[in-house]
Design an enzyme around this catalytic site. Structure first.
Site, PDB file in Angstrom:
ATOM      1  N   SER A 167       7.303 -27.151  23.553  1.00  0.00           N
ATOM      2  CA  SER A 167       7.543 -27.191  22.113  1.00  0.00           C
ATOM      3  C   SER A 167       9.003 -27.290  21.711  1.00  0.00           C
ATOM      4  O   SER A 167       9.289 -27.606  20.583  1.00  0.00           O
ATOM      5  CB  SER A 167       6.965 -25.968  21.415  1.00  0.00           C
ATOM      6  OG  SER A 167       6.419 -25.085  22.195  1.00  0.00           O
ATOM      7  N   THR A 168       9.939 -27.012  22.616  1.00  0.00           N
ATOM      8  CA  THR A 168      11.359 -27.150  22.292  1.00  0.00           C
ATOM      9  C   THR A 168      12.042 -28.012  23.350  1.00  0.00           C
ATOM     10  O   THR A 168      11.579 -28.099  24.482  1.00  0.00           O
ATOM     11  CB  THR A 168      12.063 -25.768  22.258  1.00  0.00           C
ATOM     12  OG1 THR A 168      12.110 -25.233  23.582  1.00  0.00           O
ATOM     13  CG2 THR A 168      11.327 -24.796  21.346  1.00  0.00           C
TER      14      THR A 168
END
Length: 210
Positions: free
Chosen positions: A10-11
């Site tokens: 997600s990052t």
């Protein structure tokens, strides 16, 4: 027929390599590897992510889609269950690295289909619940850090934000502490501390600017 690995974080700070390494260690070999960085599994549907769109474009009947766990497809219950249904209807087999699950649409037996669909629903619901718990812990951690200020920061965390996310992810799937520690590359003591105080663990990262 082709075998495709779909990996997502997600990052952009998180590493993707452990997902491929774990899959290869489990005996999987791939014709294609699609890597999705910086894409939320909560707020962005699989079909709206760049590599997710490619999945829908390239997967055909007889193909195998490999994911570390269903939460890599997403952490939204409706999106994950709809995605799995569509892929199975196409004749795609979905295999998970963790626990070696194989989901396919080959069975016509209603009882077997009901069991399969219930398992998918449970996994999708668990992924969304874990995402909500993580979000709440992050909010609590930030609030705690602001309340305490940065004058006294305590011990610097021995884990990174990516490792904290991996630990939460593993524990949310029901992995034992030893398994979570192995996945994240941390000591069991560090994982015990994170599990005992997720908000404080998040706060420590915030106060140290990590």
């Amino acid at each position: 027929m082709q075998t495709v690995l779909y990996a997502r974080v997600s990052t952009v700070e998180q590493t993707i390599e452990h997902q491929r390494t774990q899959a290869e260690a489990a005996g999987f070999r791939f014709d294609r590897v699609l890597i999705e960085r910086g894409q939320s599994g909560v707020g962005t549907r699989l079909a709206d992510r760049p590599e997710g769109r490619r999945l829908f474009d390239i997967l055909r009947s007889g193909d195998v889609l490999v994911v570390r766990w269903l939460d890599r497809l997403g952490r939204n219950y409706e999106d994950v269950t709809a995605t799995v249904r569509e892929l199975l209807a196409r004749g795609v087999t979905i295999r998970t690295v963790i626990n070696g699950l194989a989901l396919d649409g080959a069975t016509a037996d209603p009882m077997q289909r009901a069991v399969r669909d219930a398992l998918v629903a449970f996994m999708a619901a668990t992924a969304q619940a874990q995402a909500e718990v993580t979000r709440e812990a992050q909010a609590a951690g930030i609030a705690l850090a602001r309340q305490e200020g940065r004058g006294f920061r305590g011990r610097k965390p021995t884990y990174t934000r990516a490792q904290l996310a991996q630990v939460r992810d593993a524990l949310g799937r029901g992995e034992p502490v030893s398994g979570a520690a192995r996945e994240a590359g941390l000591s069991r003591q560090a994982v015990y501390r994170i599990a005992a105080d997720p908000a404080g663990s998040e706060a420590a990262l915030v106060t140290w600017g990590l």
